[in-house]
Design a protein around this motif. Structure first.
Motif, PDB file in Angstrom:
ATOM      1  N   ARG B 205       0.830  -1.208   0.000  1.00 27.04           N
ATOM      2  CA  ARG B 205       0.000   0.000   0.000  1.00 27.04           C
ATOM      3  C   ARG B 205       0.863   1.256   0.000  1.00 27.04           C
ATOM      4  O   ARG B 205       1.831   1.363   0.745  1.00 27.04           O
ATOM      5  CB  ARG B 205      -0.908   0.006   1.224  1.00 27.04           C
ATOM      6  N   TYR B 206       0.455   2.185  -0.837  1.00 29.80           N
ATOM      7  CA  TYR B 206       1.122   3.482  -0.929  1.00 29.80           C
ATOM      8  C   TYR B 206       0.071   4.509  -0.540  1.00 29.80           C
ATOM      9  O   TYR B 206      -1.014   4.553  -1.120  1.00 29.80           O
ATOM     10  CB  TYR B 206       1.604   3.706  -2.360  1.00 29.80           C
ATOM     11  N   ILE B 207       0.374   5.314   0.469  1.00 28.29           N
ATOM     12  CA  ILE B 207      -0.610   6.265   0.978  1.00 28.29           C
ATOM     13  C   ILE B 207      -0.014   7.660   0.941  1.00 28.29           C
ATOM     14  O   ILE B 207       1.061   7.912   1.493  1.00 28.29           O
ATOM     15  CB  ILE B 207      -1.027   5.904   2.422  1.00 28.29           C
ATOM     16  N   ALA B 208      -0.706   8.565   0.268  1.00 32.03           N
ATOM     17  CA  ALA B 208      -0.251   9.950   0.148  1.00 32.03           C
ATOM     18  C   ALA B 208      -1.105  10.845   1.041  1.00 32.03           C
ATOM     19  O   ALA B 208      -2.335  10.757   1.020  1.00 32.03           O
ATOM     20  CB  ALA B 208      -0.356  10.420  -1.310  1.00 32.03           C
ATOM     21  N   GLY B 209      -0.435  11.696   1.814  1.00 34.89           N
ATOM     22  CA  GLY B 209      -1.140  12.681   2.630  1.00 34.89           C
ATOM     23  C   GLY B 209      -1.390  13.930   1.791  1.00 34.89           C
ATOM     24  O   GLY B 209      -0.567  14.306   0.953  1.00 34.89           O
ATOM     25  N   LEU B 210      -2.532  14.570   2.015  1.00 36.76           N
ATOM     26  CA  LEU B 210      -2.890  15.743   1.226  1.00 36.76           C
ATOM     27  C   LEU B 210      -2.843  16.991   2.088  1.00 36.76           C
ATOM     28  O   LEU B 210      -3.356  16.999   3.209  1.00 36.76           O
ATOM     29  CB  LEU B 210      -4.302  15.577   0.647  1.00 36.76           C
ATOM     30  N   PHE B 211      -2.228  18.029   1.543  1.00 39.74           N
ATOM     31  CA  PHE B 211      -2.219  19.318   2.234  1.00 39.74           C
ATOM     32  C   PHE B 211      -3.403  20.165   1.779  1.00 39.74           C
ATOM     33  O   PHE B 211      -3.965  20.923   2.554  1.00 39.74           O
ATOM     34  CB  PHE B 211      -0.907  20.056   1.956  1.00 39.74           C
ATOM     35  N   GLY B 212      -3.788  20.030   0.517  1.00 38.79           N
ATOM     36  CA  GLY B 212      -4.793  20.907  -0.067  1.00 38.79           C
ATOM     37  C   GLY B 212      -6.219  20.491   0.202  1.00 38.79           C
ATOM     38  O   GLY B 212      -7.157  21.195  -0.165  1.00 38.79           O
ATOM     39  N   LEU B 219      -3.259   3.747  -2.480  1.00 37.85           N
ATOM     40  CA  LEU B 219      -3.181   2.905  -3.672  1.00 37.85           C
ATOM     41  C   LEU B 219      -2.806   1.495  -3.233  1.00 37.85           C
ATOM     42  O   LEU B 219      -1.957   1.319  -2.364  1.00 37.85           O
ATOM     43  CB  LEU B 219      -2.101   3.414  -4.639  1.00 37.85           C
ATOM     44  N   ASP B 220      -3.431   0.498  -3.882  1.00 35.01           N
ATOM     45  CA  ASP B 220      -3.040  -0.891  -3.690  1.00 35.01           C
ATOM     46  C   ASP B 220      -2.125  -1.254  -4.854  1.00 35.01           C
ATOM     47  O   ASP B 220      -2.590  -1.402  -5.992  1.00 35.01           O
ATOM     48  CB  ASP B 220      -4.291  -1.781  -3.676  1.00 35.01           C
ATOM     49  N   LEU B 221      -0.836  -1.356  -4.587  1.00 37.15           N
ATOM     50  CA  LEU B 221       0.127  -1.577  -5.664  1.00 37.15           C
ATOM     51  C   LEU B 221       0.040  -2.987  -6.238  1.00 37.15           C
ATOM     52  O   LEU B 221       0.703  -3.295  -7.226  1.00 37.15           O
ATOM     53  CB  LEU B 221       1.553  -1.281  -5.183  1.00 37.15           C
ATOM     54  N   TRP B 222      -0.767  -3.840  -5.633  1.00 41.56           N
ATOM     55  CA  TRP B 222      -0.987  -5.157  -6.224  1.00 41.56           C
ATOM     56  C   TRP B 222      -2.020  -5.090  -7.347  1.00 41.56           C
ATOM     57  O   TRP B 222      -2.148  -6.030  -8.121  1.00 41.56           O
ATOM     58  CB  TRP B 222      -1.451  -6.159  -5.151  1.00 41.56           C
ATOM     59  N   GLN B 223      -2.775  -4.000  -7.416  1.00 44.85           N
ATOM     60  CA  GLN B 223      -3.736  -3.822  -8.510  1.00 44.85           C
ATOM     61  C   GLN B 223      -3.001  -3.351  -9.759  1.00 44.85           C
ATOM     62  O   GLN B 223      -2.008  -2.643  -9.679  1.00 44.85           O
ATOM     63  CB  GLN B 223      -4.764  -2.732  -8.162  1.00 44.85           C
ATOM     64  N   PRO B 228      -7.036   4.931  -7.199  1.00 43.47           N
ATOM     65  CA  PRO B 228      -6.936   5.731  -5.976  1.00 43.47           C
ATOM     66  C   PRO B 228      -8.172   5.597  -5.101  1.00 43.47           C
ATOM     67  O   PRO B 228      -9.296   5.553  -5.611  1.00 43.47           O
ATOM     68  CB  PRO B 228      -6.798   7.166  -6.483  1.00 43.47           C
ATOM     69  N   ARG B 229      -7.933   5.527  -3.825  1.00 46.69           N
ATOM     70  CA  ARG B 229      -9.048   5.425  -2.886  1.00 46.69           C
ATOM     71  C   ARG B 229      -8.842   6.465  -1.794  1.00 46.69           C
ATOM     72  O   ARG B 229      -7.823   6.458  -1.101  1.00 46.69           O
ATOM     73  CB  ARG B 229      -9.036   4.018  -2.296  1.00 46.69           C
ATOM     74  N   ARG B 230      -9.789   7.391  -1.673  1.00 50.43           N
ATOM     75  CA  ARG B 230      -9.678   8.439  -0.666  1.00 50.43           C
ATOM     76  C   ARG B 230     -10.007   7.835   0.698  1.00 50.43           C
ATOM     77  O   ARG B 230     -11.018   7.144   0.844  1.00 50.43           O
ATOM     78  CB  ARG B 230     -10.661   9.575  -0.994  1.00 50.43           C
ATOM     79  N   ILE B 231      -9.140   8.089   1.650  1.00 53.74           N
ATOM     80  CA  ILE B 231      -9.409   7.579   2.995  1.00 53.74           C
ATOM     81  C   ILE B 231      -9.384   8.745   3.992  1.00 53.74           C
ATOM     82  O   ILE B 231      -8.789   9.787   3.733  1.00 53.74           O
ATOM     83  CB  ILE B 231      -8.399   6.487   3.421  1.00 53.74           C
TER      84      ILE B 231
END
Lengths: 106, 389
Positions: B205-212, B219-223, B228-231
């Motif tokens: 799993r790759y998870i990006a934090g958002l400032f904006g 992201l599930d890198l196995w897919q 993208p899935r907003r959490i």
């Protein structure tokens, strides 16, 4: 930081009530550390920019000190630049604006 | 550092290179500390709780980070000024250095240890270098500042575009990097102003934090391709967020048992997320705006440091209860924390006191100090064997 005074006058800041001389003893050194270390987190220790913009004097040339002071105090909405008003006085923000315009006092 | 015994000396005397036991050193319990103001790297010994050397001339090291070669001999240092330095920990010297851009923000090393990637603010994009020589083997322009660069299994690098809100996956498994361009997968719709990202230790799993905006994107890198899935959408930045004096970091992500811990942006809280459902399962109120929230390797504790002006404090959270169980005030400007690989001790950099403090993670007793010039990041060589570090 007394060396900054002639420069302040050169920048035509005699109008403002605050000058570097009004900072409490030792405060200038604290502000310089704040600029280099904490501002440096985004703008780089050399202030050439990063996530934040380039703050070197040649890049800021021509920007009025009041504009920079206002940015320090109130930030830039919509960007990561935060308002420092909760932590800094207007005099301190103006000192930082001058410090940047003058490339620090070496 | 446990010295070899005399018996081994006799053996080594019979070997052609005739190394003397007392001149040999392994790097498994060593580490490096970034000295940001002086552009140097302090080499430290975890077992001796001491500095053993210093390597200078590394440029502007504000926000510098480090990765290690698979043999734990070399530290690759990513400087803010675009400098990429390869430091030999054993000889404590500079093995190679290139100034690869005007302004860089971090880097990663491929799972096979052959490629080092650097993410750039100026001119943007990612550049990839031969880990042995530091010759550039690939240039990936993005037209945007890039953040959240990590290595992923399968000779891949994953990174995210601050301006464009996209995540790119650069796959170098197709052949020699110098002659075979990477296969690029572009994932759009990551969100506004992603500021940092993490990859889980399993590389999935790759998870990006958002400032904006409020939330993060996973992201599930196995897919193939990842969707993208907003959490944690709307986790609360909208309700009167505080000024952010320092961006939180996600690279010191914490998987504590079955939960992640993430620092909230603009709030005095850390957020707990279920690692399977990716749903929020709780929050812990903390002393200030968190910068790093890092789990002790066993996951039972999470240590948190804070943004200016509350950065003299570290809090320790007990994972099962989610409660703050201990507060330390090491000194002015605590920038980073690094656990020994099995978690029995933690090293804490206290920038404005010019030292590193070492604590026992169970008794919280201070065990030692190491003098350092404006120390920031602390990196132990065990990172060499972990995805995403």
């Amino acid at each position: 930081m007394r060396e900054a005074l002639p420069l302040l006058l050169a920048f035509g800041l005699a109008a403002g009530p605050a000058t570097a001389a009004e900072l409490a003893p030792g405060r200038a050194a604290e502000l310089e550390r704040l600029v280099l270390q904490d501002c440096g987190s985004c703008h780089g220790l050399t202030l050439k920019g990063g996530l934040g913009s380039d703050l070197r004097p040649e890049s800021l040339a021509g920007k009025p000190v009041e504009t920079l002071t206002a940015i320090v105090l109130d930030g830039v909405p919509g960007t990561p630049m935060p308002p420092w008003r909760p932590l800094l006085s207007e005099e301190e923000a103006r000192w930082i604006a001058n410090y940047l315009l003058n490339g620090g006092v070496r | 550092m446990i010295r070899l015994t005399a018996a081994l000396c006799l053996v080594s005397a019979l070997l052609p290179w005739a190394a003397q036991a007392d001149t040999l050193r392994a790097t498994g319990d060593l580490g490096v500390v970034v000295e940001r103001a002086s552009g140097s790297l302090l080499v430290v010994d975890q077992s001796d709780r001491a500095a053993i050397g210093r390597v200078e001339g590394l440029g502007d090291l504000s926000h510098a980070s480090v990765v290690f070669s698979p043999d734990e001999r070399y530290a690759y240092v990513f400087g803010r000024d675009g400098g990429l330095s390869k430091v030999d920990i054993l000889t404590q010297s500079l093995a190679a250095r290139v100034l690869q851009s005007g302004n860089a923000i971090g880097g990663a090393i491929s799972d096979d240890g052959r490629l080092v990637a650097v993410s750039n603010y100026e001119p943007g994009g990612v550049r990839v270098f031969d880990a042995a020589t530091l010759d550039m083997v690939a240039d990936i322009p993005t037209g945007s500042k890039t953040i959240g660069l990590v290595d992923a299994p399968g000779r891949r690098f994953v990174f995210t575009l601050w301006d464009a809100g996209e995540t790119w996956i650069a796959d170098f498994s197709g052949g020699e990097a110098a002659t075979t361009p990477p296969a690029i997968t572009r994932v759009e719709g990551i969100g506004r102003n992603p500021y940092d990202a993490l990859i889980t230790a399993d590389g999935r799993r790759y998870i990006a934090g958002l400032f904006g905006e409020d939330g993060l994107t996973a992201l599930d890198l196995w897919q193939q391709p990842p969707v993208p899935r907003r959490i944690l959408a709307g986790y609360g930045r909208g309700e009167d967020p505080l000024p952010v004096y320092k961006m939180p970091h996600l690279e010191g992500w914490a998987l504590a048992g079955e939960r992640f811990v993430l620092p909230a942006v603009g709030r005095h809280e850390v957020l707990w997320i279920d690692s399977r459902s990716l749903k929020e399962v709780g929050r812990t109120k903390v002393h200030g705006q968190p910068v790093f929230a890092v789990a002790r390797p066993d996951g039972q504790q999470v240590w948190v440091n804070f943004a200016h002006p509350l950065n003299d404090t570290v809090e320790v959270i007990d994972t099962p209860s989610g409660e703050v169980i201990h507060r330390l005030t090491p000194g002015p400007a605590v920038l980073h924390m690094e656990f020994t690989p099995r978690g029995h001790e933690v090293w804490v950099s206290v920038r404005d006191a010019g030292r590193i403090d070492i604590y026992d993670t169970r008794s919280f007793e201070k065990l030692g100090e190491v003098a350092a010039e404006s120390p920031s990041g602390i990196f132990f060589t065990a990172r060499a064997h972990r995805t995403g570090l």
